[in-house]
Design a protein around this motif. Structure first.
Motif, PDB file in Angstrom:
ATOM      1  N   THR A  83       0.864  -1.177   0.000  1.00  0.00           N
ATOM      2  CA  THR A  83       0.000   0.000   0.000  1.00  0.00           C
ATOM      3  C   THR A  83       0.904   1.231   0.000  1.00  0.00           C
ATOM      4  O   THR A  83       1.700   1.403   0.925  1.00  0.00           O
ATOM      5  CB  THR A  83      -0.911   0.008   1.240  1.00  0.00           C
ATOM      6  N   GLU A 141      11.720   1.168   4.605  1.00  0.00           N
ATOM      7  CA  GLU A 141      10.346   1.574   4.902  1.00  0.00           C
ATOM      8  C   GLU A 141       9.794   0.562   5.901  1.00  0.00           C
ATOM      9  O   GLU A 141       9.489  -0.571   5.539  1.00  0.00           O
ATOM     10  CB  GLU A 141       9.469   1.564   3.633  1.00  0.00           C
ATOM     11  N   GLU A 143       6.879  -0.994   8.157  1.00  0.00           N
ATOM     12  CA  GLU A 143       5.425  -1.049   7.969  1.00  0.00           C
ATOM     13  C   GLU A 143       4.844  -2.180   8.825  1.00  0.00           C
ATOM     14  O   GLU A 143       5.546  -3.125   9.182  1.00  0.00           O
ATOM     15  CB  GLU A 143       5.101  -1.332   6.485  1.00  0.00           C
ATOM     16  N   ASP A 172       9.507  -2.785   3.684  1.00  0.00           N
ATOM     17  CA  ASP A 172       9.278  -2.677   2.245  1.00  0.00           C
ATOM     18  C   ASP A 172      10.477  -1.931   1.669  1.00  0.00           C
ATOM     19  O   ASP A 172      10.434  -0.731   1.451  1.00  0.00           O
ATOM     20  CB  ASP A 172       7.958  -1.929   2.004  1.00  0.00           C
ATOM     21  N   LYS A 185      11.055  -2.657  -5.993  1.00  0.00           N
ATOM     22  CA  LYS A 185      10.698  -3.167  -4.667  1.00  0.00           C
ATOM     23  C   LYS A 185      10.721  -4.690  -4.599  1.00  0.00           C
ATOM     24  O   LYS A 185      10.333  -5.269  -3.584  1.00  0.00           O
ATOM     25  CB  LYS A 185       9.309  -2.655  -4.268  1.00  0.00           C
ATOM     26  N   THR A 255       4.294   2.987   4.809  1.00  0.00           N
ATOM     27  CA  THR A 255       5.306   3.478   5.746  1.00  0.00           C
ATOM     28  C   THR A 255       5.031   4.920   6.146  1.00  0.00           C
ATOM     29  O   THR A 255       4.287   5.629   5.469  1.00  0.00           O
ATOM     30  CB  THR A 255       6.720   3.347   5.144  1.00  0.00           C
TER      31      THR A 255
HETATM   32 MN    MN Z   1       6.040   0.916   1.379  1.00  0.00          MN
END
Ligand code: MN
Length: 286
Positions: A83, A141, A143, A172, A185, A255
């Motif tokens: 997300t 990041e 999360e 992430d 990613k 994040t």
């Molecule tokens: Mn992210």
């Protein structure tokens, strides 16, 4: 209940600072033949396995957490859903730094839509992140990781937490640049999950958890999941309207601000209310 995968393919119950080896419980899983169903069979059978694991853990000696290598608590997700742009303060920092952030940063989370990371990028906290292109910027990041527990489609937000198997800390990781987000990613080791999974019964409200990331001892990211723009219920409902969700599927729920670069030799220290703490090393890909 806190469940981990350690030293390769061993299954452990985490109690305090110890891991209790309950690997024999895997013999209870159904024998499957090709073509194997989507999803993670350990997560799919969690309700049946739980009492057996509690009993095994009572008898198994505890191994100190510091002496085991932790792998992703989910071995075989059918997908990892991300997300984007889900905390206002993170959206603001992307606007301040257009050279480094995704070209679609001016769009809201709903306009950008969910994205997918390759399942082969998944590692545990004990494996660490391998920077593959050291001349490019790789960012952390932190999360909340949401682990789906059962096959799900079109679940309404009010029922969405009922399909969750548990939660874990997620990283992430992302290489900044102009390529499609799924490329940047999905590099090997750019999805970290751990240090273990906390079953959903221990976290009735995932919308009030504080979390931090320190890099080499310096605080970089700090927020609370109540600051999400699209909350966990809505994310699950949204994802299930796009894709059939399978046991073990992972949602990395966005994040907060403070993302920044890592380099080989760095150590990320993660902390999340109701889940725990973990250290994740950064090294150069070989
Ligand atoms: Mn992210």
């Amino acid at each position: 209940m806190k469940l981990c995968r350690f030293n390769g393919n061993r299954i452990g119950v985490v109690r305090n600072t110890s891991v209790h080896d309950v690997t024999p419980v895997l013999q209870e899983l159904p024998a499957l033949r090709y073509p194997f169903p989507f999803g993670d069979q350990f997560i799919a059978n969690l309700d049946m396995l739980r009492p057996k694991m509690e009993a095994l853990a009572d008898r198994a000696p505890g191994l100190p957490l510091g002496q085991v290598q932790l792998f992703s608590p989910v071995a075989n997700p059918s997908k990892i859903i991300g997300t984007p742009a889900n905390y206002h303060a993170h959206v603001a920092e992307t606007h301040r730094d257009p050279a480094n952030f995704f070209a679609g940063r001016d769009k809201s989370v709903r306009e950008q839509g969910l994205f997918l990371k390759a399942t082969s990028s998944l590692v545990g906290t004990g494996e660490g992140v391998a920077v593959r292109f050291p001349d490019r910027r790789t960012d952390h990041e932190i999360e909340l990781g949401v682990i789906i527990g059962r096959k799900t489609g079109f679940v309404p937000p009010a029922d969405a937490l009922g399909v969750v198997a548990g939660y874990a800390i997620a990283l992430d990781m992302v290489m900044r640049g102009k390529e499609d987000r799924s490329l940047r990613k999905s590099l090997e080791s750019y999805a970290v999950l751990g240090p273990w999974m906390v079953t959903a019964d221990e976290i009735p409200d995932p919308g009030s958890l504080s979390f931090t990331l320190h890099l080499n001892g310096e605080l970089r990211q700090s927020a609370n999941t109540r600051d999400m723009i699209v909350d966990v219920r809505e994310q699950i409902s949204w994802a299930s309207s796009l894709y059939t969700l399978y046991p073990g599927d992972i949602i990395m729920s966005g994040t907060c601000d403070g993302v920044g670069p890592v380099k080989p030799g760095d150590v990320m220290s993660l902390s999340f209310d109701a889940i725990g703490k973990a250290e994740v090393g950064v090294h150069a890909a070989e």
